[in-house]
Design an enzyme around this catalytic site. Structure first.
Site, short mmCIF file in Angstrom:
data_model
loop_
_atom_site.label_atom_id
_atom_site.label_comp_id
_atom_site.label_asym_id
_atom_site.label_seq_id
_atom_site.Cartn_x
_atom_site.Cartn_y
_atom_site.Cartn_z
N ASP A 171 0.88 -1.17 0.00
CA ASP A 171 0.00 0.00 0.00
C ASP A 171 0.92 1.21 0.00
O ASP A 171 1.42 1.62 1.05
CB ASP A 171 -0.90 -0.01 1.23
CG ASP A 171 -1.83 1.18 1.27
OD1 ASP A 171 -2.29 1.62 0.20
OD2 ASP A 171 -2.10 1.69 2.37
N GLU A 205 -1.30 -1.36 -5.00
CA GLU A 205 -2.47 -0.56 -5.32
C GLU A 205 -2.16 0.44 -6.41
O GLU A 205 -1.10 1.06 -6.41
CB GLU A 205 -2.97 0.16 -4.07
CG GLU A 205 -4.33 0.79 -4.26
CD GLU A 205 -4.91 1.34 -2.98
OE1 GLU A 205 -5.83 0.71 -2.45
OE2 GLU A 205 -4.41 2.38 -2.52
N ASP A 223 -2.37 0.98 7.49
CA ASP A 223 -1.58 0.87 6.25
C ASP A 223 -1.13 -0.57 6.02
O ASP A 223 -1.12 -1.06 4.89
CB ASP A 223 -0.38 1.82 6.29
CG ASP A 223 -0.81 3.27 6.40
OD1 ASP A 223 -1.34 3.80 5.41
OD2 ASP A 223 -0.63 3.86 7.48
#
Length: 174
Positions: free
Chosen positions: A8, A67, A139
C-alpha cells in the site's frame, strides 16, 4: 505455497503485508509500515525503495500486488503517491518479482465483497481471513488486503489455466 507481498504505497507511510497462499486460503506471514518521515521527497523515495527491497530480501516472495494510483483531489499528493509507488515497483522488479496492480475497489471487493467498503471493514475482514488476534495498523492492513486480493486473482487465473505457477527465477513450480 506461494509467498505474496502486498504494498500500500505512500510518500510518508508505505504499508506492506506478506501472506502465504495455500491454494485454499492464505496465512499471515508478516506486515508492517515503512515510515519515511518528512524529509525531502527524493530521500523519502529512497527510504521506500530500500524498505521494500529489505522486505523482499527478508521474506523472498515471488510475486507482488500493489495498489494503483487513484486521482486524488490534490494533484501534488497524487504525484507523490505515484512516485512512492514507482520506488516500490522498481525494488520488486529488480528482485525479479511478478507484479500486479489493483484498484482500491478491486481490493475491497475481493476482501469484503463490497467495492465501497470502509477501511475499518477491510481491516476486520483481513483479521478474520488471516485469523489475526490484533488489528494491524491501517496501512499494513491495507497491504495485507492487497496481498489477499492478489492471491484470489492468482487462484482464479490458475484455475482457468491462464497462469503458469512460476518461481522467482522463471522456472515452472509444481
Amino acid at each position: 505455497m506461494t509467498l505474496i507481498l502486498g504494498i500500500d504505497p505512500g510518500s510518508r507511510i508505505t504499508g506492506y503485508g506478506v501472506v502465504r497462499d495455500l491454494g485454499r486460503g492464505c496465512e499471515y506471514v508478516a506486515s508492517g509500515c515503512i515510515r519515511t518521515g518528512s524529509g525531502p521527497l527524493p530521500e523519502r523515495l529512497q527510504i521506500v525503495f530500500r524498505g521494500v527491497r529489505e522486505v523482499i530480501q527478508s521474506f523472498e516472495p515471488i510475486t507482488m500486488g500493489i495498489e494503483q494510483v487513484f486521482m486524488a483531489k490534490n494533484a501534488d499528493s497524487a504525484l507523490k503517491l505515484g512516485q512512492a509507488r514507482g520506488a516500490a515497483i522498481v525494488a520488486a522488479a529488480e528482485a525479479g518479482l511478478e507484479i500486479a496492480e489493483y484498484t482500491a475497489t478491486q481490493v475491497k471487493q475481493a476482501v469484503t465483497g463490497s467495492g465501497g467498503a470502509a477501511k475499518e471493514q477491510v481491516q476486520l475482514m483481513v483479521m478474520h481471513l488471516l485469523k489475526l488476534t490484533q488489528k494491524p495498523q491501517i496501512d499494513a492492513s491495507d497491504a495485507l488486503a492487497i496481498a489477499l486480493c492478489h492471491a484470489h486473482s492468482r487462484q482464479s487465473l490458475l484455475a482457468h489455466g491462464l497462469l503458469g505457477a512460476r518461481s522467482r527465477g522463471g522456472r515452472l513450480r509444481l
